[in-house]
Enzyme design. Structure first.
Site: not given
Length: 373
Positions: A15, A75, A94, A96, A118, A198, A270
């Site tokens: 990406r 990333k 991102y 994480h 995120e 859930d 992640d």
């Protein structure tokens, strides 16, 4: 503003932070964009495409990091990239961070202003920059799981949708959010026997209204997780607590009682993974086996369909990138509380409470750091 786009260097990550169309938008607003050569070449975005959009092509990431005020990535920055970050820069990607203490420490040392895709929210409290990649990962989780169930991959030799006279595979999805709903769409389409667990009754109600008797919705407890996981052919881990380490919903002991050759796809890896036996893997070496159970735990799943993922991600990130570039980081954060929610590390201080809790670090509110930028 001078915006920089380095080439992604994570294992099999193709990406790119901005497409040529996004670059053209920035140029049209009067900004300058540096793109590392071949940054998008693997998915068909050539250097000539970026030049035509108005970007300047440079030969190395070092040149991008040395000059750019705003770094746009996909990333989390790898070690060599973190060493090039400077205190006057803003990083938007991102991150994480909760399960990744080394990265957090390096970002603190850099002094840079680091905004995590995120963690950015919208007016309804959703995560608009995480959603497109969660959609991709959710759909891919079923593809990957179906492949891993094939015997030569170590699986049970089960066809996800079965055939007339042979029952389909049982797919258990933990989490009815974006990942879970996207996984369900693929699994139902392939004819699997789908169960979604859930704790949100509203989420279960929405899924039930959409699929009716084509799926089963179950309220998630330790007992219901155990009941369905031990009988599953494929388990999808799609739980998320924004910014925090994922809860461990499947213990090592429970894995040991799963059917031999069954498969776990832990999309939550992640954020540390929701399965006790999970650890991050790569596209180059995506699976491992514990107690006869195949684990697929690739930490950048959408990178495998990098062109689709890049375009989908840019559709979501471009408005925020333009806001940062047009207003400058401080004003953009000050005027947009949803963007401010993404501020995770700033001027050597952690500004995400979940990260500070997970790693025992000093925490300051994002609001209190605005005057430092």
């Amino acid at each position: 503003m001078l915006v920089g786009i380095p080439k992604e260097i994570k294992n099999h990550e193709y990406r790119v932070g901005l497409t040529p169309i996004s670059v053209q938008e920035l140029i049209g607003h009067g900004h300058k964009v540096l793109v590392e050569t071949q940054a998008g070449a693997a998915i068909g975005f050539t250097d000539d495409d970026y030049k035509a959009a108005g970007a300047e092509i440079v030969n190395s990431a070092k040149e991008v990091f040395a000059s750019a005020e705003l770094i746009i990535k996909v990333k989390e920055p790898q070690v060599i990239e973190r060493q090039m970050l400077r205190s006057e820069q803003t990083l938007f990607t991102y991150l994480h961070l909760a399960p990744d203490a080394p990265q957090t420490n390096d970002l603190i040392v850099s002094g840079a202003t680091c905004i995590a895709y995120e963690m950015v929210t919208d007016k309804d409290g959703r995560l608009p920059l995480l959603a497109p990649m969660s959609e991709v990962a959710g759909r891919m989780s079923i593809q990957a799981g179906a492949h891993c169930l094939e015997k030569y991959c170590g699986g049970r030799g089960v066809l996800l949708g079965g055939v007339p006279g042979v029952e389909p595979a049982k797919v258990v999805i933990l989490g009815g959010g974006v990942v879970g709903a996207s996984a369900a769409a693929m699994a139902v389409g392939m004819g699997a026997d789908v169960v979604i667990l859930d704790r949100s009754i509203d989420a279960l109600r929405r899924l039930d209204a959409h699929y009716g008797n084509r799926i089963k919705t179950v309220y998630s407890t330790s007992a219901t997780i155990e009941e369905h996981v031990v009988n599953a052919d494929l388990v999808i881990g799609g739980v998320l607590i924004p910014g925090a380490t994922a809860p461990k919903l499947i213990s090592r002991e429970l894995v040991s009682r799963m059917k031999s050759g069954s498969v776990i796809v832990d999309v939550a890896v992640d954020q540390g993974g929701c399965v006790e036996t999970s650890h991050p893997t790569t596209h180059q070496d995506p699976v491992f086996t514990v107690d006869g159970v195949v684990h697929y735990c690739v930490a950048n799943m959408p990178g495998a369909v990098a062109r689709t993922s890049t375009i989908a991600l840019n559709n979501a990130t471009l408005p925020f990138v333009l806001e940062l570039a047009n207003k400058g980081t401080r004003r953009a954060l000050d005027e947009n509380p949803h963007l401010l929610n993404g501020l995770s590390v700033c001027r050597g201080v952690v500004t995400c409470e979940h990260v500070s809790t997970a790693q025992g670090l000093e925490y300051r509110t994002p609001e209190s750091m605005l005057r430092e930028i």
